[in-house]
Design an enzyme around this catalytic site. Structure first.
Site, mmCIF file in Angstrom:
data_model
loop_
_atom_site.group_PDB
_atom_site.id
_atom_site.type_symbol
_atom_site.label_atom_id
_atom_site.label_comp_id
_atom_site.label_asym_id
_atom_site.label_seq_id
_atom_site.Cartn_x
_atom_site.Cartn_y
_atom_site.Cartn_z
ATOM 1 N N LYS A 179 24.375 54.245 47.360
ATOM 2 C CA LYS A 179 23.736 52.984 46.982
ATOM 3 C C LYS A 179 22.235 53.224 47.016
ATOM 4 O O LYS A 179 21.686 53.670 48.019
ATOM 5 C CB LYS A 179 24.098 51.846 47.945
ATOM 6 C CG LYS A 179 25.465 51.251 47.678
ATOM 7 C CD LYS A 179 25.669 49.951 48.458
ATOM 8 C CE LYS A 179 25.198 48.739 47.715
ATOM 9 N NZ LYS A 179 25.492 47.468 48.444
ATOM 10 N N SER A 190 27.338 41.372 53.798
ATOM 11 C CA SER A 190 26.412 42.433 54.197
ATOM 12 C C SER A 190 25.144 41.830 54.767
ATOM 13 O O SER A 190 24.559 40.920 54.161
ATOM 14 C CB SER A 190 26.022 43.307 52.993
ATOM 15 O OG SER A 190 27.052 44.205 52.676
ATOM 16 N N ARG A 246 34.721 47.958 44.364
ATOM 17 C CA ARG A 246 33.336 47.695 43.955
ATOM 18 C C ARG A 246 33.113 48.301 42.585
ATOM 19 O O ARG A 246 33.256 49.508 42.405
ATOM 20 C CB ARG A 246 32.358 48.315 44.977
ATOM 21 C CG ARG A 246 30.895 48.109 44.606
ATOM 22 C CD ARG A 246 29.976 48.111 45.829
ATOM 23 N NE ARG A 246 29.920 49.395 46.499
ATOM 24 C CZ ARG A 246 28.998 50.336 46.267
ATOM 25 N NH1 ARG A 246 28.056 50.130 45.379
ATOM 26 N NH2 ARG A 246 29.030 51.469 46.930
#
Lengths: 212, 212
Positions: free
Chosen positions: B138, B109, B40
């Site tokens: 996050k 997700s 990511r």
């Protein structure tokens, strides 16, 4: 891609469009004679980028103007765009070509003469000479080429060229005069009170300085 | 994809890796038993993202661990990754599947039960239940599911599930206890003094709470 399609090349910037939707800017710009449109979205999510590209596609298609996606080959593939414009920090050209196939337009920004020499060995459709002048719309750019640098770059380039950076009604006459195939405009169209009239005016200057 | 490959799922974060190169983190993590790796990179240029993925690929391959790319289908295609993980703001699933083909892993997700219901109608390989707990790694996430929300989501999911958000040695025992197939870990591995030992410890907890 036809060389003439580079003449007046709009690069979008949502942040410079004075709150107007990009469909409106692009619709006016193509009505005013813009010959190519590049959708550049550095901050949007992938989904928003795709949705925006899908909204611009019929606008460009109706005008017969190619829609080019900045950097994001996944977005270009997702929406069936006409091509991509890549910079020196984007996907390497060979990978982009492999993913997009032989028929899509691939433009490459060159920031110096070394980049240009490399580009001459690639099967790109055009090179963007970037930046010609300093510009407030891109803050991460290299040392400007200037008009004489552009002249030399156009001379050395194996590919059609488009001048990027600081392109507006005051600069594009001289820029076209050194033999580049076109100019890439951001704020001079996106921020104009009438993007359509601005495009018409710019195109007139471009055309009157062709092949001088 | 085998359901067991979700058990201990590393999601990388260069910013949380204490200056160590991601190849080192991932190399240690797979040696310690991580079963899947997701790269990511929200800030990297496309070129840097591709180059990093190319460096991780042999590390994952040697360990027999799938390498998944977050969001960027172009990067996944460019490096021949094993799949992508997409969120609700990324490429729509159907487009991702079309671009990647039937054999690549696609994880999605889901941030609430409505997302989960939609996911049940898609041919995704797994869903990430996100976030289970609030997490500092996050900051743009939705309302946490909590342990009971996770239990319900696992029960309702048509697909294998991995729990995301706040996963560490203190939380994953209970999380595995509600029947999820695995846990997605960021800082508990990336920021660990020894990512290898941290992975071993986490995997031990996961395995001892399987099918409770």
């Amino acid at each position: 891609m036809k060389r003439e399609q580079l003449r007046l090349y709009l690069v979008t910037d949502s942040g410079l469009s004075l709150g107007r939707p990009l469909e409106e800017i692009v619709g006016e710009a193509v009505a005013g004679g813009v010959t190519m449109v590049q959708l550049r979205e550095k901050e949007a999510s992938t989904r928003d980028f795709v949705e925006l590209a899908l909204r611009l596609k019929p606008v460009c298609k109706a005008a017969g103007v190619p829609l080019i996606i900045n950097d994001r080959i996944d977005v270009a593939l997702a929406v069936g765009a006409d091509g991509v414009h890549i910079g020196q920090s984007d996907m390497p050209y060979e990978v982009a070509r492999k993913l997009l196939g032989p028929d899509k337009i691939i433009g490459l920004s060159v920031e110096n003469f070394e980049d240009l020499e490399v580009a001459n060995g690639l099967n790109v459709d055009y090179v963007g000479i970037s930046p010609v002048y300093g510009t407030p719309t891109k803050t991460d750019t290299a040392e400007p080429f200037g008009l004489e640098g552009l002249r030399k770059a156009v001379e050395l380039s194996a590919h059609p060229t488009v001048a990027i950076g600081g392109m507006n009604a005051s600069t594009i006459g001289a820029v076209m005069g050194v033999g580049t195939d076109g100019v890439a405009v951001v704020s001079a169209i996106c921020s104009a009170p009438s993007p359509r009239e601005a495009s018409q005016e710019l195109l007139k200057i471009v055309n009157s300085n062709l092949g001088r």
